[in-house]
Design a protein around this motif. Structure first.
Motif, PDB file in Angstrom:
ATOM      1  N   UNK A  71     105.477 -14.302  12.847  1.00  0.00           N
ATOM      2  CA  UNK A  71     104.608 -13.879  13.936  1.00  0.00           C
ATOM      3  C   UNK A  71     103.182 -14.348  13.642  1.00  0.00           C
ATOM      4  N   UNK A  72     102.620 -15.125  14.538  1.00  0.00           N
ATOM      5  CA  UNK A  72     101.266 -15.639  14.347  1.00  0.00           C
ATOM      6  C   UNK A  72     100.262 -14.725  15.045  1.00  0.00           C
ATOM      7  N   UNK A  73      99.003 -14.916  14.740  1.00  0.00           N
ATOM      8  CA  UNK A  73      97.953 -14.185  15.422  1.00  0.00           C
ATOM      9  C   UNK A  73      97.794 -14.717  16.842  1.00  0.00           C
ATOM     10  N   UNK A  74      97.653 -13.805  17.795  1.00  0.00           N
ATOM     11  CA  UNK A  74      97.468 -14.223  19.172  1.00  0.00           C
ATOM     12  C   UNK A  74      96.054 -14.708  19.439  1.00  0.00           C
ATOM     13  N   UNK A  75      95.076 -14.015  18.915  1.00  0.00           N
ATOM     14  CA  UNK A  75      93.682 -14.405  19.100  1.00  0.00           C
ATOM     15  C   UNK A  75      92.878 -13.901  17.913  1.00  0.00           C
ATOM     16  N   UNK A  76      92.658 -12.604  17.860  1.00  0.00           N
ATOM     17  CA  UNK A  76      91.924 -11.980  16.748  1.00  0.00           C
ATOM     18  C   UNK A  76      90.547 -12.610  16.558  1.00  0.00           C
ATOM     19  N   UNK A  95      90.993  -3.216   2.491  1.00  0.00           N
ATOM     20  CA  UNK A  95      90.198  -2.124   3.067  1.00  0.00           C
ATOM     21  C   UNK A  95      90.601  -1.850   4.515  1.00  0.00           C
ATOM     22  N   UNK A  96      90.780  -2.896   5.299  1.00  0.00           N
ATOM     23  CA  UNK A  96      91.101  -2.697   6.707  1.00  0.00           C
ATOM     24  C   UNK A  96      92.519  -2.166   6.888  1.00  0.00           C
ATOM     25  N   UNK A  99     110.939  -7.582   6.735  1.00  0.00           N
ATOM     26  CA  UNK A  99     111.397  -7.499   8.125  1.00  0.00           C
ATOM     27  C   UNK A  99     110.727  -8.549   9.002  1.00  0.00           C
ATOM     28  N   UNK A 100     109.553  -8.997   8.613  1.00  0.00           N
ATOM     29  CA  UNK A 100     108.821 -10.007   9.379  1.00  0.00           C
ATOM     30  C   UNK A 100     107.725 -10.586   8.498  1.00  0.00           C
ATOM     31  N   UNK A 101     107.332 -11.812   8.832  1.00  0.00           N
ATOM     32  CA  UNK A 101     106.214 -12.470   8.143  1.00  0.00           C
ATOM     33  C   UNK A 101     105.110 -12.688   9.163  1.00  0.00           C
ATOM     34  N   UNK A 102     103.910 -12.211   8.858  1.00  0.00           N
ATOM     35  CA  UNK A 102     102.758 -12.398   9.726  1.00  0.00           C
ATOM     36  C   UNK A 102     101.892 -13.528   9.173  1.00  0.00           C
ATOM     37  N   UNK A 103     101.552 -14.466  10.042  1.00  0.00           N
ATOM     38  CA  UNK A 103     100.733 -15.617   9.659  1.00  0.00           C
ATOM     39  C   UNK A 103      99.307 -15.352  10.124  1.00  0.00           C
ATOM     40  N   UNK A 123      89.036 -10.684   9.398  1.00  0.00           N
ATOM     41  CA  UNK A 123      89.965  -9.688   8.845  1.00  0.00           C
ATOM     42  C   UNK A 123      90.161  -8.459   9.723  1.00  0.00           C
ATOM     43  N   UNK A 124      89.069  -7.856  10.210  1.00  0.00           N
ATOM     44  CA  UNK A 124      89.203  -6.625  10.970  1.00  0.00           C
ATOM     45  C   UNK A 124      90.062  -6.785  12.202  1.00  0.00           C
ATOM     46  N   UNK A 125      89.765  -7.808  13.023  1.00  0.00           N
ATOM     47  CA  UNK A 125      90.535  -8.054  14.233  1.00  0.00           C
ATOM     48  C   UNK A 125      91.977  -8.428  13.904  1.00  0.00           C
ATOM     49  N   UNK A 126      92.163  -9.204  12.838  1.00  0.00           N
ATOM     50  CA  UNK A 126      93.505  -9.642  12.465  1.00  0.00           C
ATOM     51  C   UNK A 126      94.359  -8.470  12.001  1.00  0.00           C
ATOM     52  N   UNK A 127      93.804  -7.635  11.142  1.00  0.00           N
ATOM     53  CA  UNK A 127      94.553  -6.492  10.622  1.00  0.00           C
ATOM     54  C   UNK A 127      94.922  -5.535  11.748  1.00  0.00           C
TER      55      UNK A 127
END
Length: 309
Positions: free
Chosen positions: A85-90, A17-18, A60-64, A279-283
């Motif tokens: 690429x990992x999440x910085x904060x979210x 959804x996000x 092209x990239x993998x997001x963790x 989810x919202x912040x991460x997406x």
């Protein structure tokens, strides 16, 4: 644009959804064992099954979807040579600060002991600890570790930090590397582990290092279970050298029913919830980084595979 999404918990609807909201041009593909599909441009995951790896050709990239990347890097050369690429904060940093501050304050104000007294029907005010002697040491001073130190500074605790390389943080006595570890541990009353899990940090908190903490110390682990040698921690708690531990992560999760930690009243157990992925912040963060990559711009939080974080 096609985005491959895998969620180990099976909860995909909020993510789909996000992504539809912030990247309406993208098609989100949900991975299913044995179901083939066309190549995707990007992958979003945290702890994928081995069977998923063959579907990563062409990304092209993998997001963790977390701060830690050990659950992905364990696959080594089986992963494609693309940015991870990992999440910085979210939204995770404030949650971590809340969790650790609660644990530290609970020990400082002796609420753990009052809880045990109350269960026995005992009314007995206890002497207050001297805050000047109640030093909190944080292992791992990345973005999350710094946020925790900021939160604890508000309460006036003496603060120290330990990291792989030397750092300078105002109001924090900083130590680094093997040369600084002993001094860091010997002066730490509450040890907070926030390290990334790498070969160098696995079992770092075994008996040899835990014993260097002063008698009556506490341990808070919100990083990975494999940092701690569980039998050694239990032995030191039962011997009285370590007064208590708050553990959010374990070598085997969920923590098995017969595990002796369940029976030790001085160990507080939580189910890996100190910083939940939102989810919202991460997406929103992932979508912003995808946009930057599509424009050929650099992005933050790219993992150094050699270092493991």
């Amino acid at each position: 644009m096609r985005i491959l999404l895998h969620r180990a918990d099976g909860v995909t609807e909020p993510w789909v959804r996000d992504f539809a909201s912030v990247l309406p041009q993208a098609e989100v593909v949900l991975w299913q064992e044995g179901v083939p599909f066309a190549p995707c441009d990007y992958a979003v995951m945290w702890s994928p099954p081995a069977g998923l790896l063959k579907q990563l050709d062409g990304v092209k990239a993998i997001f963790v979807t977390g701060a830690g990347v050990d659950a992905l890097l364990k696959f080594g050369d089986s992963l494609p040579p693309v940015p991870i690429i990992r999440l910085g904060d979210a939204g995770m940093a404030i949650q971590m600060a809340e969790y650790v501050a609660h644990a530290v304050l609970r020990y400082f104000r002796r609420f753990d002991e009052y809880e045990r007294q109350a269960r026995r029907g005992v009314w007995n005010p206890l002497p207050q600890f001297d805050k000047a002697q109640f030093t909190v040491g944080v292992m791992g001073m990345g973005m999350l570790g710094r946020r925790v130190l900021d939160a604890l500074a508000h309460f006036g605790f003496p603060l120290r930090g330990w990291s792989r390389t030397q750092k300078e943080i105002e109001g924090v006595t900083c130590f680094a590397g093997e040369d600084g570890l002993d001094e860091f541990l010997r002066g730490t009353r509450v040890l907070v582990c926030m390290l990334p899990l790498t070969p160098d940090t696995t079992n770092l908190l075994a008996r040899a290092n835990l014993s260097k903490l002063p008698e009556g110390a506490y341990v808070v682990n919100v990083a990975r279970g494999a940092h701690v040698a569980e039998p050694d921690l239990l032995t030191l708690i039962r011997a009285g050298h370590i007064a208590g531990a708050t553990l959010d992560v374990f070598r085997n999760e969920p923590l098995p029913g017969p595990h002796p930690f369940w029976e030790e009243p001085r160990i507080t157990i939580t189910p890996h919830m100190s910083a939940m992925t939102l989810p919202g912040e991460s997406v929103a963060q992932i979508a912003g980084k995808i946009g930057a990559l599509e424009r050929g711009e650099p992005v933050a939080d790219v993992v150094d595979r050699a270092r493991g974080y």
